[in-house]
Design a protein around this motif. Structure first.
Motif, short mmCIF file in Angstrom:
data_model
loop_
_atom_site.label_atom_id
_atom_site.label_comp_id
_atom_site.label_asym_id
_atom_site.label_seq_id
_atom_site.Cartn_x
_atom_site.Cartn_y
_atom_site.Cartn_z
N LEU D 211 14.55 77.99 80.16
CA LEU D 211 15.07 77.87 79.03
C LEU D 211 15.43 78.96 77.81
N MET D 212 14.71 79.94 78.27
CA MET D 212 14.53 81.09 77.42
C MET D 212 15.88 82.05 78.05
N ILE D 213 15.83 82.16 79.44
CA ILE D 213 17.19 82.81 79.66
C ILE D 213 18.56 82.13 79.04
N SER D 214 18.62 80.60 78.88
CA SER D 214 20.09 80.04 78.36
C SER D 214 20.11 80.44 76.99
N GLU D 215 18.69 80.60 76.05
CA GLU D 215 18.78 80.62 75.02
C GLU D 215 19.46 82.20 74.49
N SER D 216 18.99 82.90 75.42
CA SER D 216 19.75 84.61 75.23
C SER D 216 21.14 84.34 75.61
N ILE D 217 21.50 83.72 76.79
CA ILE D 217 22.79 83.98 76.89
C ILE D 217 23.66 83.26 75.77
N ALA D 218 23.12 81.97 75.32
CA ALA D 218 23.85 81.39 74.12
C ALA D 218 23.99 82.13 72.96
N TRP D 219 22.90 82.73 72.84
CA TRP D 219 23.10 83.81 71.40
C TRP D 219 24.18 84.83 71.84
N TYR D 220 24.27 85.42 73.01
CA TYR D 220 25.28 86.43 73.31
C TYR D 220 26.71 85.64 73.26
N MET D 221 26.91 84.51 74.02
CA MET D 221 28.01 84.10 73.79
C MET D 221 28.62 83.71 72.40
N LEU D 222 27.68 83.15 71.63
CA LEU D 222 28.07 82.62 70.33
C LEU D 222 28.72 84.09 69.64
N LEU D 223 27.93 85.11 69.61
CA LEU D 223 28.50 86.22 69.09
C LEU D 223 29.80 86.70 69.78
N TRP D 224 29.88 86.69 70.90
CA TRP D 224 31.02 87.24 71.71
C TRP D 224 32.26 86.41 71.21
N VAL D 225 31.97 84.78 71.08
CA VAL D 225 33.18 84.10 70.68
C VAL D 225 33.62 84.46 69.26
N PHE D 226 32.75 84.65 68.46
CA PHE D 226 32.99 85.13 66.89
C PHE D 226 33.83 86.14 67.04
N LEU D 227 33.28 87.19 67.67
CA LEU D 227 33.97 88.54 67.67
C LEU D 227 35.42 88.35 68.25
N THR D 228 35.52 87.89 69.42
CA THR D 228 36.81 87.59 70.23
C THR D 228 37.74 86.86 69.38
N VAL D 229 37.25 85.82 68.93
CA VAL D 229 38.23 84.94 68.05
C VAL D 229 38.51 85.17 66.69
N PHE D 230 37.85 86.16 65.96
CA PHE D 230 38.26 86.51 64.74
C PHE D 230 38.34 87.77 64.57
N LEU D 231 38.03 88.87 65.50
CA LEU D 231 38.24 90.13 65.37
C LEU D 231 39.63 90.81 66.31
N GLY D 232 39.73 89.94 67.18
CA GLY D 232 40.84 90.27 68.26
C GLY D 232 40.33 91.20 69.23
N PRO D 233 41.14 91.97 69.72
CA PRO D 233 40.72 92.80 71.03
C PRO D 233 39.94 94.00 70.65
N LEU D 234 38.75 93.95 71.41
CA LEU D 234 37.68 94.91 70.90
C LEU D 234 37.50 95.52 72.01
N SER D 235 37.14 97.00 71.99
CA SER D 235 36.55 97.71 73.37
C SER D 235 35.02 97.73 73.50
N LEU D 236 34.58 97.94 74.43
CA LEU D 236 33.02 97.55 74.61
C LEU D 236 31.97 98.10 73.65
N PRO D 237 32.02 99.16 73.17
CA PRO D 237 31.15 99.66 72.06
C PRO D 237 31.40 98.81 70.82
N ALA D 238 32.70 98.40 70.46
CA ALA D 238 32.69 97.74 69.35
C ALA D 238 32.20 96.26 69.54
#
Lengths: 86, 223, 226, 286, 159
Positions: D211-238
Motif C-alpha cells: 500500500l505504501m509503495i503504491s502511495e509513493s508512486i501515486a504521488w510521484y505520478m500525479l506531480l509528473w503528470v502535472f508538470l508534463t501536461v502543464f509545463l511542457g518538455p522539461l529536463s530531468l533537474p527541472a
C-alpha cells in the motif's frame, strides 16, 4: 395527408393534458387516482406511435403499460393495507 | 410504390421538432411534479410520465431503427419499476413490522365466470402469442398466462409452480443467446438462429409476464 | 485502414452485426480491469462487520447470510460483465443499455439487505435511476437524429458538431451521472455502502467510476472542438 | 534501452522520489507548525520496514479479496508509470488508472471488516466527487490541445508555450486534485486522523508495504503528470525542482488548514470544478 | 458561508436527491427549447412515408420492405453491411402460415408481421441482436431481484 397531422396533434394534446392531469389534476393526492390518470398520456402516446406506423412498438407498449399498472396497483394496495406512512 | 426511400420522408422531418418539444414539455411537467412531491410512492408513479416523454422523443426519429429502440426503452422502464416497487414494499414492511398478504383484499369474487372462462381466454391468448412469436407474441401469451394465474387466486395453485416457471424462462434465455450466436458464427443457418431467437424470446417474455401473476398469488389458500 | 480515436490507435474491432466493439489501449485496460475485479469478487468471501453492543461490553458480528450471499454474488458478477462490456462497446445505444443494466443490478445488490436505512437509499437511488433512463435514451436519440447514426466509430469520422449533438451529449452525461450516482448526486450511493458485503459493494463503485471515465471518452468523440 | 529495464528503472525512480517527497512534505509541515518533525527519509524507511515485518490477517476480512486489492493497487500504478514516463501514451489512460486507484482505496478499507476501514470506505465513495474537477481538466486540455496523447501534448507545448499560462484555471483544478490526494490536506477525508489510518488501519506487514509503495508512486505520478501536461518538455533537474516546489506548496497549505467535514470537502471540490469549468470556457471563448 | 454549508448538508440527505436531480434535469431540458432542433434526413433503416403502404393496399403494410422468401433479399440499410453476410434474408422471410394469411387479408402486416421474419426481427435479432440480449438481461435481472425480495422478505408464507 391531413389525417397524419390530425392523429399526431391529437396524440400530443392528449399526452400533455394527461400528464398535467397526473401531476396537478383533481384528486391526485390519492395514489390510485394518479395511477389511473397515467393512462391518459399512455393513450396519447399510442396515437403518436400510430402516426409513425410503429405498430409493434405500440403492441408492446400496451402490454408493458398494463403490466406496469398492475404492479403499481398491487404496490398501492399493499402499502395501504400495511398502513405505511410515506 | 417505393419500398424503402433513400431519405426519411418530409412528413416525419416536419413533425420532428414538434414531437421533441412535446416530449420536453411532458418531461418538464413530470420533473416538476417530482421535485415538489414529498411522498415516495407518488414520485414512483410520476416517473412513469417522464418515461412517456422519453418514448415520444425516441419514436420521433421515425425510422425502423427508432422503432426497435423504443422496445428496450419500454423494457427498461418496466424492469426498473418492478424492482423498485418490491424494494419500497420491503422497506415499508420493515418499518411497520407488519406483513400483509400479497393480494390484500380478500378475493371474494367467487363468480362462476372466473371458474370457467379464464382457461379458455388464456388458451386463446397463448396460442395467438405462439403464432406471433417474438416480443409481441411473448407479451400476448404472457398476458394469457397472467390471466389464468390471476383467476387461480380464487382456486389455489400448486406451490412449486414458481420455481418451474423461473427455470423455464432461464432456459429460454439461453436458447435466445444460442440463436444470437448462430446468427453470427454460422450466417448460413440464419433461419435456425432466427427461430431459436424468436421462440426463446417468446417463451421468456411469456413466462416473465406469467411470473407477475404468480407473484400476485403466492400465499393463496392452497386448497 | 488506420482509424485513430482521440489520438490513440484502434487495436481491434469485434463486429456483431451493426454493433461493433472496438478497442484502443485505453478501452482494453479498463475492460481488463473490470474483468479482473469481477474474477476476484467471484472467488471471495464476504467480510464480517464487528460492532460494539449497546449497553454492554460485548461485540456483535454482522454477517451476510448464505442465501443472500449467493444472490448478491450472482448480481455482482453480472454487473462486472456489464461494466466490461460497456468499456468496449462502439455503439451509443448499446452503451446506454449497458448503463441501465448496471443501474438495475446495483439496486439489486443492496436491495437484498435488511437495514431500513440502506433500503431507503436503495429506493431513492432506484428512483434516480428511473428518472435518469429518460435523459440517457433521449440523449442517444437526439444524437441519432442529428447525425443519422449511433455508431461511435461513424460519429468519430464526422467533421462537424451541431448544437443538437451538444445538447444530446449533455443529456447523455446527466443520464449517466444519475444512473451511476456521481457528485452532486452521490448521497444515495454513499449511504448504501454502510451494509456489509464489501466485495459486492466494490463492483457498484467500480462500475460507476469506469462508466464515468468511458462516458467522458464518448462525449469527447461526439463533440469535436475544431 | 531495453524496454523491460526502462520500466524497472522508472518504477524504482518513481518509488524512491515519491517517498522522499512525502517525507519532505511531512518535514516542512512539522517545521511550519513548530515541531522538529520526522527525518526526510522516514517514509522510505517506514515502507522498507514493513517488508521485513510479520504479516497478519484479520479474522473478519473478506479473504482473497483483501489480499488481492493491495496487489491490484500496486499493479495499476506500475501500469501508470508504463503509460506515463516510459511510453508517453494516452492521458485518458492515466485518469482511468486514477479512478481505479479510488476503487482500490475504497475497498482496501471495507474488506477488512474494521469499522474504521468501513468509515474510510464510505468517505471514499463521497470523495469520488473529486473526479469532477479531474474530468473538467481532461476536457479543457482536450479542447485546447486537441489531443489526448501525452507526447502530442508535449509537442503542442513546445510550439505554443506551456499550457499553464493558456489554461490557468485547469491547472488550478488539477492542483486541487493533487491536494486532495496528499495526506493531512483539507480534502484528505479518507485518511483523516479521526478514523485512525483510514483504509490502511487493518493492513499489516507485507500488505501495508505494498500500500505504501503504491502511495509513493501515486504521488510521484500525479506531480509528473502535472508538470508534463502543464509545463511542457522539461529536463530531468527541472522535473526534480518542480516536484520539490509543488510538494512544498502542498505542505504549506496542509500545515495551515484544518480538515473539512466529508460532505463539505466534496462539495467544495465540486464547486471548484464548476467555477473552473465555467471560467475556462469563458477564457477559451475570448 | 454558513448558508452554503447548510445547502451542502441538505444535499447529503438521500431523500432529497431524486427531487434535486429532477430539478437539475428540468433546467437542462429547458435549453432544448433554445437550440435548433431538426432531423437529419439521412438516417439508417429509413421507412416509407406514414400511411403510404396502407393506402396502396399492400397486404404487408406497413412493414413491407420487398424480397421473396429464400429467393430475393429485402432492402435493409444497415450501418455495416460488410459484417452482415445474410442481410435482408430475415426481412424477406415469411413462415408458411404467414404466406397463407398474406393472400387472404389486406391487413396482415399490422397484426402478424412480427412473426419470425420481418423487418423488426431483422433489426432485433440480426443487425442489432446484442441490444436485445441486453434488453432481455435487464428484464431478467429485474425479475430475479423482485422475486428474490418477494420470496424472502415481503411474502407471507403460510407453510
Amino acid at each position: 395527408m391531413l389525417e397524419v397531422y390530425i392523429w399526431f396533434y391529437a396524440g400530443c394534446t392528449l399526452v400533455i393534458v394527461g400528464s398535467l392531469a397526473t401531476v396537478i389534476g383533481p384528486g391526485v393526492k390519492d395514489p390510485l387516482v394518479r395511477t389511473l390518470n397515467t393512462e391518459i398520456p399512455a393513450v396519447g402516446l399510442s396515437l403518436i406511435f400510430l402516426t409513425y406506423n410503429h405498430t409493434i412498438a405500440l403492441l408492446t407498449f400496451i402490454a408493458a403499460t398494463s403490466i406496469i399498472t398492475l404492479i403499481l396497483l398491487r404496490t398501492i394496495v399493499r402499502l395501504e393495507e400495511m398502513g405505511a406512512e410515506l | 410504390m417505393i419500398l424503402v426511400p433513400d431519405v426519411v420522408s418530409p412528413v416525419v422531418v416536419a413533425i420532428y421538432a414538434p414531437a421533441v418539444f412535446v416530449g420536453i414539455i411532458v418531461a418538464l411537467i413530470g420533473l416538476f411534479g417530482i421535485s415538489i412531491e414529498k411522498n415516495d410512492l407518488q414520485v414512483l408513479i410520476l416517473t412513469d410520465i417522464v418515461g412517456v416523454a422519453m418514448l415520444i422523443i425516441v419514436a420521433a426519429v421515425g425510422t425502423d431503427l427508432a422503432e426497435s429502440l423504443v422496445l428496450p426503452g419500454l423494457v427498461v422502464e418496466l424492469a426498473e419499476i418492478l424492482a423498485i416497487c418490491e424494494i419500497l414494499m420491503s422497506r415499508e414492511m420493515r418499518k411497520t413490522g407488519k406483513s400483509v398478504s400479497l393480494i390484500p383484499t380478500p378475493l371474494n369474487f367467487d363468480m362462476e365466470v372466473l371458474q370457467t372462462s379464464p382457461v379458455f381466454i388464456a388458451v386463446i391468448l397463448v396460442i395467438y402469442g405462439a403464432f406471433l412469436s417474438g416480443f409481441t407474441g411473448g407479451a400476448i401469451a404472457g398476458g394469457g398466462i397472467l390471466f389464468y394465474v390471476m383467476s387461480l387466486t380464487v382456486r389455489g395453485l400448486p406451490s412449486d409452480l414458481w420455481e418451474g416457471i423461473a427455470g423455464a424462462s432461464g432456459i429460454a434465455w439461453c436458447l435466445w443467446l444460442t440463436g444470437f450466436l448462430v446468427l453470427f458464427v454460422f450466417p448460413n443457418y440464419w433461419l435456425l438462429g432466427l427461430m431459436l431467437a424468436a421462440f426463446g424470446v417468446f417463451i421468456k417474455v411469456a413466462f416473465k409476464a406469467g411470473l407477475i401473476g404468480v407473484m400476485n398469488r403466492e400465499e393463496f389458500r392452497k386448497e | 485502414m488506420v482509424v485513430s480515436i482521440l489520438g490513440s490507435q484502434i487495436i481491434g474491432i469485434i463486429p456483431l452485426g451493426d454493433i461493433v466493439f472496438y478497442m484502443t489501449s485505453f478501452n482494453l485496460f479498463m475492460f481488463a480491469a473490470a474483468l479482473v475485479f469481477t474474477f476476484i469478487i467471484a472467488i471471495s468471501k464476504t467480510e464480517t462487520q464487528i460492532e460494539a453492543e449497546f449497553g454492554s461490553l460485548g461485540d456483535r458480528e454482522i454477517k451476510v447470510a448464505k442465501k443472500e450471499f449467493k444472490f448478491r454474488r450472482f448480481l455482482a458478477i453480472i454487473c462486472g460483465l456489464a461494466t466490461a462490456g460497456a468499456m468496449v462497446t462502439g455503439d451509443l445505444f448499446d452503451f446506454t443499455l449497458f448503463v441501465c443494466l448496471i443501474g438495475i443490478v446495483n439496486i439489486g445488490i443492496v436491495g437484498a439487505v435488511k437495514q431500513v436505512d440502506v433500503l431507503d437509499s436503495a429506493f431513492q437511488y432506484g428512483l434516480i435511476a428511473m428518472i435518469a433512463s429518460t435523459p440517457l435514451f433521449v440523449g442517444a436519440s437526439l444524437i441519432l437524429a442529428a447525425t443519422g447514426t449511433i455508431s461511435i466509430l461513424a460519429i468519430n469520422s464526422l467533421t462537424y458538431t451541431t448544437p443538437m449533438m451538444l445538447f444530446g451529449s449533455i443529456l447523455l452525461f446527466l443520464g449517466v451521472a444519475g444512473e451511476t450516482g456521481v457528485a452532486p448526486f452521490f448521497a444515495t450511493k454513499a449511504e448504501m455502502f454502510r451494509t456489509p458485503g464489501s466485495p459486492f459493494l466494490l463492483i457498484i463503485h467500480l462500475s460507476s467510476l469506469l462508466i464515468i471515465v468511458r462516458v467522458i471518452e464518448i462525449l469527447l468523440i461526439i463533440n469535436k472542438p475544431f | 534501452m531495453n524496454l523491460m529495464l526502462n520500466i524497472l528503472l522508472n518504477v524504482f525512480i518513481a518509488f524512491f522520489i515519491g517517498s522522499i517527497l512525502i517525507g519532505l512534505q511531512r518535514k516542512i509541515m512539522a517545521r511550519i507548525q513548530g515541531r522538529p518533525g520526522p527525518p526526510v527519509i522516514q517514509h522510505l524507511l517506514h515502507t522498507l520496514k514493513f517488508f521485513i515485518k510479520e504479516s497478519a490477517f484479520p479474522k473478519t476480512a473478506a479473504m482473497p479479496f483483501y489480499v488481492a486489492i493491495t496487489a491490484m493497487l500496486f499493479v495499476i500504478w506500475v501500469a501508470a508509470v508504463i503509460d506515463g514516463p516510459v511510453t508517453e501514451g494516452s492521458l485518458l489512460l492515466i485518469f482511468a488508472i486514477y479512478t481505479i486507484q479510488k476503487i482500490g482505496e475504497h475497498n482496501a478499507g471495507s474488506s477488512s471488516g474494521s469499522p474504521y476501514g468501513k468509515m474510510s470506505c464510505v468517505r471514499a465513495v463521497y470523495s469520488a466527487a473529486a473526479e469532477v474537477p479531474l474530468f473538467a481538466v481532461l476536457i479543457i486540455i482536450y479542447l485546447k490541445a486537441g489531443t489526448m496523447n501525452i507526447s502530442s501534448i508535449i509537442n503542442y507545448q513546445s510550439i505554443h508555450g506551456p499550457l499553464l499560462f493558456t489554461i490557468p484555471l485547469a491547472a488550478i483544478m488539477f492542483f486541487v486534485l493533487i491536494l486532495s490526494k496528499s495526506q493531512y490536506s483539507p480534502f484528505a477525508i479518507t485518511k483523516g486522523k479521526d478514523i485512525v489510518s483510514g483504509y490502511e488501519t487493518e493492513h499489516f506487514g507485507l500488505l501495508r508495504g505494498y500500500l505504501m509503495i503504491s502511495e509513493s508512486i501515486a504521488w510521484y505520478m500525479l506531480l509528473w503528470v502535472f508538470l508534463t501536461v502543464f509545463l511542457g518538455p522539461l529536463s530531468l533537474p527541472a522535473y526534480l525542482i518542480g516536484m520539490v516546489v509543488l510538494s512544498a506548496i502542498v505542505a504549506f497549505i496542509n500545515a495551515v488548514t484544518p480538515i473539512l467535514n466529508p460532505n463539505h470537502s466534496v462539495m467544495m471540490q465540486v464547486s471548484f470544478a464548476f467555477i473552473g469549468i465555467a471560467g475556462s470556457i469563458v477564457l477559451l471563448m475570448i | 458561508m454558513k448558508s452554503i454549508g447548510r445547502f451542502w448538508n441538505s444535499l447529503a440527505n438521500p431523500d432529497r436527491i431524486p427531487r434535486f436531480y429532477a430539478l437539475v434535469l428540468g433546467i437542462v431540458l429547458i435549453a432544448g427549447f433554445l437550440i435548433p432542433i431538426g432531423l437529419n434526413d439521412h438516417q439508417l433503416y429509413p421507412r416509407p412515408e406514414p400511411q403510404l403502404q396502407i393506402n396502396a393496399q399492400d397486404p404487408l403494410a406497413p412493414y413491407d420492405r420487398g424480397g421473396v422468401t429464400f429467393e430475393q433479399r429485402g432492402i435493409v440499410k444497415a450501418q455495416y453491411p460488410q459484417y452482415l453476410p445474410a442481410i435482408g434474408e430475415i426481412t424477406a422471410y415469411l413462415s408458411p402460415i404467414a404466406m397463407g394469411v398474406d393472400h387472404t387479408t389486406l391487413y396482415y402486416g399490422t397484426s402478424i408481421y412480427s412473426s419470425p421474419g420481418g423487418l423488426i426481427d431483422e433489426i432485433l435479432y440480426y443487425t442489432r441482436g446484442f441490444d436485445t440480449v441486453l434488453e432481455s438481461s435487464i428484464l431478467m435481472m429485474a425479475f430475479v431481484i423482485a422475486s428474490f425480495i418477494a420470496l424472502n422478505f415481503t411474502m407471507r408464507r403460510e407453510d
